[in-house]
Design a protein around this motif. Sequence first.
Motif, PDB file in Angstrom:
ATOM      1  N   LEU A 130     -82.409   2.976  56.940  1.00 12.15           N
ATOM      2  CA  LEU A 130     -83.559   3.882  56.870  1.00 12.15           C
ATOM      3  C   LEU A 130     -84.790   3.243  57.500  1.00 12.15           C
ATOM      4  N   GLU A 131     -85.009   1.971  57.240  1.00  9.13           N
ATOM      5  CA  GLU A 131     -86.159   1.264  57.821  1.00  9.13           C
ATOM      6  C   GLU A 131     -86.162   1.403  59.346  1.00  9.13           C
ATOM      7  N   HIS A 132     -85.008   1.231  59.958  1.00  8.70           N
ATOM      8  CA  HIS A 132     -84.892   1.408  61.405  1.00  8.70           C
ATOM      9  C   HIS A 132     -85.050   2.878  61.797  1.00  8.70           C
ATOM     10  N   SER A 133     -84.417   3.749  61.045  1.00  7.86           N
ATOM     11  CA  SER A 133     -84.217   5.129  61.484  1.00  7.86           C
ATOM     12  C   SER A 133     -85.457   5.999  61.388  1.00  7.86           C
ATOM     13  N   VAL A 134     -86.282   5.787  60.364  1.00  4.21           N
ATOM     14  CA  VAL A 134     -87.447   6.669  60.238  1.00  4.21           C
ATOM     15  C   VAL A 134     -88.440   6.440  61.385  1.00  4.21           C
ATOM     16  N   CYS A 162     -77.709  11.659  65.193  1.00  3.01           N
ATOM     17  CA  CYS A 162     -77.521  10.593  66.193  1.00  3.01           C
ATOM     18  C   CYS A 162     -78.355   9.361  65.840  1.00  3.01           C
ATOM     19  N   ILE A 163     -79.483   9.564  65.203  1.00  2.00           N
ATOM     20  CA  ILE A 163     -80.335   8.426  64.819  1.00  2.00           C
ATOM     21  C   ILE A 163     -79.581   7.517  63.863  1.00  2.00           C
ATOM     22  N   PHE A 164     -78.960   8.118  62.861  1.00  2.00           N
ATOM     23  CA  PHE A 164     -78.164   7.352  61.893  1.00  2.00           C
ATOM     24  C   PHE A 164     -77.025   6.620  62.598  1.00  2.00           C
ATOM     25  N   GLN A 165     -76.362   7.296  63.517  1.00  2.00           N
ATOM     26  CA  GLN A 165     -75.222   6.684  64.215  1.00  2.00           C
ATOM     27  C   GLN A 165     -75.664   5.520  65.096  1.00  2.00           C
ATOM     28  N   GLN A 166     -76.810   5.658  65.744  1.00  2.00           N
ATOM     29  CA  GLN A 166     -77.305   4.601  66.632  1.00  2.00           C
ATOM     30  C   GLN A 166     -77.804   3.398  65.833  1.00  2.00           C
ATOM     31  N   GLU A 167     -78.669   3.642  64.857  1.00  2.00           N
ATOM     32  CA  GLU A 167     -79.320   2.547  64.143  1.00  2.00           C
ATOM     33  C   GLU A 167     -78.443   1.967  63.049  1.00  2.00           C
ATOM     34  N   LYS A 224     -69.839   0.220  65.870  1.00  2.00           N
ATOM     35  CA  LYS A 224     -71.025  -0.224  66.599  1.00  2.00           C
ATOM     36  C   LYS A 224     -72.251   0.354  65.916  1.00  2.00           C
ATOM     37  N   GLY A 225     -73.361  -0.334  66.043  1.00  2.00           N
ATOM     38  CA  GLY A 225     -74.629   0.109  65.470  1.00  2.00           C
ATOM     39  C   GLY A 225     -75.599  -1.049  65.441  1.00  2.00           C
ATOM     40  N   VAL A 226     -76.889  -0.770  65.543  1.00  2.00           N
ATOM     41  CA  VAL A 226     -77.880  -1.838  65.623  1.00  2.00           C
ATOM     42  C   VAL A 226     -77.892  -2.653  64.335  1.00  2.00           C
ATOM     43  N   VAL A 227     -78.009  -1.989  63.188  1.00  2.00           N
ATOM     44  CA  VAL A 227     -78.032  -2.725  61.924  1.00  2.00           C
ATOM     45  C   VAL A 227     -76.680  -3.380  61.670  1.00  2.00           C
ATOM     46  N   PHE A 228     -75.607  -2.694  62.003  1.00  2.00           N
ATOM     47  CA  PHE A 228     -74.272  -3.266  61.830  1.00  2.00           C
ATOM     48  C   PHE A 228     -74.170  -4.614  62.550  1.00  2.00           C
ATOM     49  N   ASN A 229     -74.605  -4.672  63.811  1.00  2.00           N
ATOM     50  CA  ASN A 229     -74.513  -5.928  64.560  1.00  2.00           C
ATOM     51  C   ASN A 229     -75.566  -6.942  64.122  1.00  2.00           C
ATOM     52  N   GLU A 230     -76.737  -6.461  63.724  1.00  2.00           N
ATOM     53  CA  GLU A 230     -77.733  -7.387  63.194  1.00  2.00           C
ATOM     54  C   GLU A 230     -77.173  -8.142  61.991  1.00  2.00           C
ATOM     55  N   MET A 231     -76.541  -7.412  61.090  1.00  2.00           N
ATOM     56  CA  MET A 231     -76.052  -8.045  59.874  1.00  2.00           C
ATOM     57  C   MET A 231     -74.795  -8.882  60.109  1.00  2.00           C
ATOM     58  N   LYS A 232     -74.044  -8.587  61.157  1.00  2.00           N
ATOM     59  CA  LYS A 232     -72.945  -9.492  61.515  1.00  2.00           C
ATOM     60  C   LYS A 232     -73.510 -10.851  61.905  1.00  2.00           C
ATOM     61  N   GLY A 233     -74.656 -10.842  62.601  1.00  2.00           N
ATOM     62  CA  GLY A 233     -75.313 -12.096  62.937  1.00  2.00           C
ATOM     63  C   GLY A 233     -75.853 -12.797  61.706  1.00  2.00           C
ATOM     64  N   VAL A 234     -76.493 -12.034  60.822  1.00  2.00           N
ATOM     65  CA  VAL A 234     -77.052 -12.622  59.603  1.00  2.00           C
ATOM     66  C   VAL A 234     -75.950 -13.259  58.767  1.00  2.00           C
ATOM     67  N   MET A 235     -74.853 -12.550  58.598  1.00  2.00           N
ATOM     68  CA  MET A 235     -73.786 -13.042  57.732  1.00  2.00           C
ATOM     69  C   MET A 235     -72.960 -14.155  58.380  1.00  2.00           C
ATOM     70  N   SER A 236     -73.254 -14.467  59.643  1.00  2.00           N
ATOM     71  CA  SER A 236     -72.619 -15.630  60.279  1.00  2.00           C
ATOM     72  C   SER A 236     -73.351 -16.918  59.935  1.00  2.00           C
ATOM     73  N   GLY A 240     -75.918  -0.398  73.941  1.00  2.00           N
ATOM     74  CA  GLY A 240     -75.004  -1.523  73.738  1.00  2.00           C
ATOM     75  C   GLY A 240     -74.868  -1.958  72.302  1.00  2.00           C
ATOM     76  N   GLY A 241     -75.831  -1.574  71.441  1.00  2.00           N
ATOM     77  CA  GLY A 241     -75.730  -1.909  70.028  1.00  2.00           C
ATOM     78  C   GLY A 241     -76.228  -3.292  69.663  1.00  2.00           C
ATOM     79  N   ALA A 242     -76.818  -4.032  70.623  1.00  2.00           N
ATOM     80  CA  ALA A 242     -77.365  -5.356  70.299  1.00  2.00           C
ATOM     81  C   ALA A 242     -78.613  -5.196  69.445  1.00  2.00           C
ATOM     82  N   TYR A 243     -78.908  -6.207  68.651  1.00  2.00           N
ATOM     83  CA  TYR A 243     -80.106  -6.140  67.816  1.00  2.00           C
ATOM     84  C   TYR A 243     -81.368  -6.289  68.657  1.00  2.00           C
TER      85      TYR A 243
END
Length: 957
Positions: free
Chosen positions: A67-71, A138-143, A159-171, A821-824
């Motif tokens: 939601l933070e990203h999407s609004v 589409c906003i939800f799907q992208q972010e 794929k998704g911006v937050v999805f990939n951001e958190m993959k980085g965080v959890m690494s 591309g879905g990168a953060y």
Amino acid sequence: MKLNDCLHGFKVTRCESVDELSSELIEMSHIKTGARLVWLKNNEENKLFSIAFKTLPSDDTGVFHILEHSVLCGSDKYPVKEPFLELMKSSMNTFLNAMTFPDKTLYPVSSRNDRDFMNLTKVYLDAVFRPSIYSNPCIFQQEGWHTEYRSKDDVPLYKGVVFNEMKGVMSSVFDRIDYELLRMLFPDNCYHYNSGGDPVYIPDLTYEQFIETHKTYYHPSNSYIYLDGPVDIDAVLELIDSEYLSKYEMSDVKHDIPLQKQIAPTERTCYYEISAEEPETEHTHYVWGKVLADWSERVKILAYAVLAWVLTGTNDAPLKRALLDTGLCLDAEMTLMDGNQQSYGILAVQNTDRENCDKLAETIRSTVSKIVAEGIDRRDLEAAINRFEFKFREGDEPQALERNIYALSSWLYGGDPLMYIVGDKDFAELRSKLSGDYFEKLLEEWLLDENGRAVLYLLPSHSYGAEQKKDEDDRVRNRVNAMTDAQKDDLIRQNAALDKWQGTADTPEQLATLPRLPLSEVSPEPISYVTNEDQSMGVKLLRHPASKKGITSIALYFSIADLCEDELVLLESFTNAISNLPTKNYSGAELQRKITSILGSLAIGKRVFKHPQSSDLCSPYLVVQTRFLEQNLSQALELTAEILNNTIYDDCSLVHELLKQQDDQTKHSIIASGHSYAMQRARASLSAPAAMNELLGGYENYKRIHAMLDNAGDDMSGFINTYKSLAAKLFCRERLTASITSADTPSIDQLINKLPHGTAPESESVRFSLDLPAKQGVIIPSGVSYSGAALANKAKSLPVWNVLSTVLSLEYLWIEVRVKGGAYGAGASVNNNREGSFYSYRDPSPAASLETFAASGEFLSKYCAENPSIDSYIISTIARQEPLTSDSSKGFTADSFYFNGTTEEQRRENRRKMLSLKADDLLSESDSLKELSGFCVFGPEEAVKACGDDLVIDHIA
């Protein structure tokens, strides 16, 4: 404004002078909705608006993060795809972002400019209360997330911006520790869940749940509005009430957080990924966690933070030293995690083995029992209190945002918003407790009382990353395979709709809805940086004025232009050894007490400056930077001289300890921030400054020191001999240029007089280069990648390329690498040596990003052919160049201008050129975009190898 005054639907409930901040606190309540508002009225140049909502996760899908990203992706009044992006392009903001915390989501904006401030406030209010998410999935799907699936022959993936951001965080092993501890310590409330989102569970969030969550939580009755600075309160309140809050009714929905009751002692074992090149031995993290205080106990929370520093803040702190002396671990750290309803403490022992943990636990218990019985040294406690108070009073910029976050540390839970903003009484009370056994009792409660303790064993695994990837691949394939043909067709249509939306530009009519700052509002004069040259005892002094009395900053620049390559490699570890080893007159513990008590900060590092005439030359320096209270000048100078002249480097075990700790810290830094290392390595072939920076502190430095450590074993004589040689050679008057930032003109003769005479290099500029692979891939244990690429041709004009880098970042790379591309993150930059580069951050597809970088010239041609206005990019470029800074940071920047040979007249001329630029002028830089000189990618093996068959592959060890 007086108590009980009513203005635009708000009633004043409190007015209080805050002498400590030269401010007035005005607290208000919105009569119709109960929305809370605090205004810290002062005369600072910056103005901040922020609205926060209490947001309490009930699962690990990261809904509030999404939601933070999407609004910020469009709203009713501003129906553009990404108002946040448009504001980044066109605003003179001093802060523009949003943040998700474990129990709140914060939307702050700030600016020096009145008109800009109101524009930002208008857009953010519409974003949070009337976002486009209700009409555009589409906003939800992208972010957030979506299943990438465009035909029935495709292999599906998430794929998704937050999805990939958190993959980085959890690494990150350290983020994993925090999230796993929260799960254990808070089984009964919102802190149990990953507020950012766990990539395993993010795809469980449905669009319907996402929308319902916004309806529930983004309501004025659940809002906390914060204003800071000399704002036009009448205009701001009228906007908030008439446009938004007056349209709502009071909500009686309560969002309370139940206090977590003390848990029974519990243990958990988890795993994290390590590189195939690393042994699984000596990589276990052994962690204790415990809930220690609630938000109302601010002095207690401060005391716990002081204890953490006293016991483990340095290698000579008593608990860390006891643990290191066992030889069973590499490092140990106590941390107090505050800012939530309940604060918790962590003791993390790093790089050990599972079978050692019982012995380490006994060492902790016996050491702490002895400390409690004998009493903590009051000199150490008082020094730590001094350090915390200095940092609290100095603050970080933007200070208005810092105050906003401090306010929410109590306000969110029904407390006084001032509680964490001011500190005089709390630090005085903390000092009053030095006379009793207060601190010993707290330490006993934290580490000797097992009630409420969570113990985490985080074990290394070579296979964990591959297992996680397989699990993710299986989940998405199983999900798609379970679909009917009709559902698959619908998924393909969703992807097509997403692609179409992402590829469709906003119309001129949509863009015209956004309030914009005209270029005429930007000052034709850049912020001035004053440097007055002086001299004392043969040493050149650079004096910079400070706007506020009280704090002095000194930077000592020692030329290292004549060092050989082996010495340059070891300079990074040498700067770490200085101040962390004993001296002639102080033991290690005594020295750390002195540093903590007298110096607000001590930083020792390197800086490399360009040569005005030749890219084959650079001017490198070792820099010792200190900040302290003016009244501590004499003591600070005496202590700095002691560290430079009298450090003892002979203890092999201490040196080995520091080297191994630094090696491990750098490895984790690369895994977490690979884009900065990738960019630096990619640029290293372009010039002497770029090559020198790579050798002194880039991946090349890490590789070489890591190899030297492996080869040396326990024999530290080579390191020690080099350290002694460097200290004897470098710390002399003849190599020194000193920089002083202060409201007064203090003398540093006391320090200069203690420096010996020596030999200066023949020139402070040196010719330097490195022979590195043009295409480098480094395999790291991470779920996402980081890339950096450098351009072969230098920029012709720095003002033009500065604006061009903004255009490339926000008009091109944002869309192609982040959105599609879905990168953060992704961006383009140019340094003061006119070297252009690109990066991508937490990127699932670095190979595609490299292709995008290479095609930037084609984008520029198409973009300029439409002859767009670039006024907004000029504004945002200037805003980026003029951030809010402390006096000491401003002095440090002024030093850069001095050493790089950049004059105030050149800066004014660059500003004039920038303000007159048109789109066609950007085409003058087409040649610089024609060719990449090379690139570097850090990431998992499959992603790295997809970047080309001709990569030189390395594995982080």
